[in-house]
Scaffold this motif. Structure first.
Motif, short mmCIF file in Angstrom:
data_model
loop_
_atom_site.label_atom_id
_atom_site.label_comp_id
_atom_site.label_asym_id
_atom_site.label_seq_id
_atom_site.Cartn_x
_atom_site.Cartn_y
_atom_site.Cartn_z
N GLN A 30 0.83 -1.21 0.00
CA GLN A 30 0.00 0.00 0.00
C GLN A 30 0.87 1.26 0.00
OE1 GLN A 30 -2.40 -0.88 3.46
NE2 GLN A 30 -4.06 -1.72 2.22
N TYR A 31 1.94 1.28 0.77
CA TYR A 31 2.85 2.43 0.77
C TYR A 31 3.51 2.60 -0.60
CZ TYR A 31 2.75 3.33 5.82
OH TYR A 31 2.38 3.67 7.10
N LYS A 32 3.76 1.49 -1.28
CA LYS A 32 4.42 1.52 -2.58
C LYS A 32 3.55 2.21 -3.64
CE LYS A 32 6.52 -1.73 -5.83
NZ LYS A 32 6.63 -3.14 -6.15
N LYS A 33 2.24 2.22 -3.44
CA LYS A 33 1.32 2.83 -4.41
C LYS A 33 1.41 4.35 -4.41
CE LYS A 33 -1.98 -0.97 -4.21
NZ LYS A 33 -3.30 -1.40 -3.76
N LYS A 34 1.87 4.95 -3.30
CA LYS A 34 1.96 6.42 -3.20
C LYS A 34 3.37 6.84 -2.80
CE LYS A 34 -2.22 6.15 -0.85
NZ LYS A 34 -2.93 6.52 0.33
N PRO A 35 4.37 6.54 -3.65
CA PRO A 35 5.74 6.90 -3.27
C PRO A 35 6.05 8.38 -3.50
CG PRO A 35 5.74 5.93 -5.44
CD PRO A 35 4.31 5.88 -4.94
N ALA A 36 7.12 8.82 -2.89
CA ALA A 36 7.62 10.18 -3.09
C ALA A 36 9.00 10.07 -3.74
CB ALA A 36 7.72 10.91 -1.75
N PRO A 37 9.34 11.01 -4.62
CA PRO A 37 10.67 10.95 -5.25
C PRO A 37 11.78 11.23 -4.24
CG PRO A 37 9.49 12.92 -5.95
CD PRO A 37 8.54 12.13 -5.10
N ASN A 38 12.88 10.53 -4.41
CA ASN A 38 14.07 10.71 -3.59
C ASN A 38 15.23 10.94 -4.55
OD1 ASN A 38 15.67 10.75 -1.30
ND2 ASN A 38 15.66 8.54 -1.00
N ALA A 39 16.39 11.28 -4.06
CA ALA A 39 17.55 11.49 -4.93
C ALA A 39 18.02 10.15 -5.47
CB ALA A 39 18.66 12.20 -4.17
N GLY A 40 17.50 9.72 -6.61
CA GLY A 40 17.94 8.50 -7.27
C GLY A 40 16.97 7.34 -7.22
N ASN A 41 16.02 7.36 -6.28
CA ASN A 41 15.04 6.28 -6.20
C ASN A 41 13.73 6.84 -5.64
OD1 ASN A 41 15.73 6.61 -3.50
ND2 ASN A 41 16.16 4.46 -3.11
N MET A 42 12.89 5.97 -5.10
CA MET A 42 11.61 6.40 -4.53
C MET A 42 11.58 6.03 -3.05
SD MET A 42 10.22 7.72 -7.18
CE MET A 42 8.49 7.95 -6.87
#
Length: 188
Positions: A30-42
């Motif tokens: 469920q958390y994976k469905k609403k990720p936030a961008p990070n420096a290089g990944n999510m």
């Protein structure tokens, strides 16, 4: 001759002693469905995922490892109690990376690998102040001349280390999605 090791930087490596439950895995999805961008990944948009009721037992299990680290590595007295503060999920796909960084405002940090393949997944720790005034040609690396150390990681691995230790993930290879839960620890 005696060579003394001064001020080594310990990295505690352990395993989660159980498989994740269906409820825990569902919550991670469920958390994976609403990720936030990070420096290089999510990363998860939530910074306190271990406060989710679905992770009550996982938080207890990770806290047990933190207590073991404080008991066996730092060797603190019983007047000091470590506790997990922030916690978040990281999702890294093929050709993504996790930038080199440390964790300010924290004493100890941890990474729990929810999904990782030791054939293609790793984490690298870096010397905080490499001696780069003169570049020497090293023909055999050891703990005294290396500027970084890479650990292959797999599902179930738990790493604990001082929050000031610089770490990151090189560009990911392989088709799996590496999922990790990172957390910070402070004391009261």
């Amino acid at each position: 001759m005696i060579v003394h090791q001064l001020f080594p930087k310990p990295v505690y490596a352990s395993k989660l002693d159980r498989a994740l439950t269906k409820k825990e895995l569902k919550t991670i999805s469920q958390y994976k469905k609403k990720p936030a961008p990070n420096a290089g990944n999510m990363t998860s948009s939530e910074n306190y995922v271990l406060e989710n009721k679905a992770f009550n037992n996982l938080k207890k299990d990770l806290h047990t490892k933190v207590m073991d680290y404080f008991d066996k590595v730092i060797c603190t007295d019983t007047l000091m109690t470590p506790y997990i503060t922030q916690s978040w999920l990281n999702y890294t796909k093929n050709d993504q990376f996790h930038h080199k960084h440390n964790h300010p405002n924290s004493l100890v940090s941890g990474i729990f690998y929810i999904s990782a393949d030791k054939e293609v997944d790793s984490v690298t720790f870096c010397k905080p102040y490499p001696d780069d005034r003169i570049k020497l040609n090293i023909n055999k690396y050891n703990m005294f001349n290396a500027i970084s150390c890479t650990f292959p990681i797999e599902t179930g691995d738990i790493l604990l280390f001082r929050s000031s230790l610089i770490h990151g993930v090189d560009k990911k290879k392989g088709n799996n999605i590496r999922i990790s839960l990172s957390f910070n620890v402070f004391i009261k």
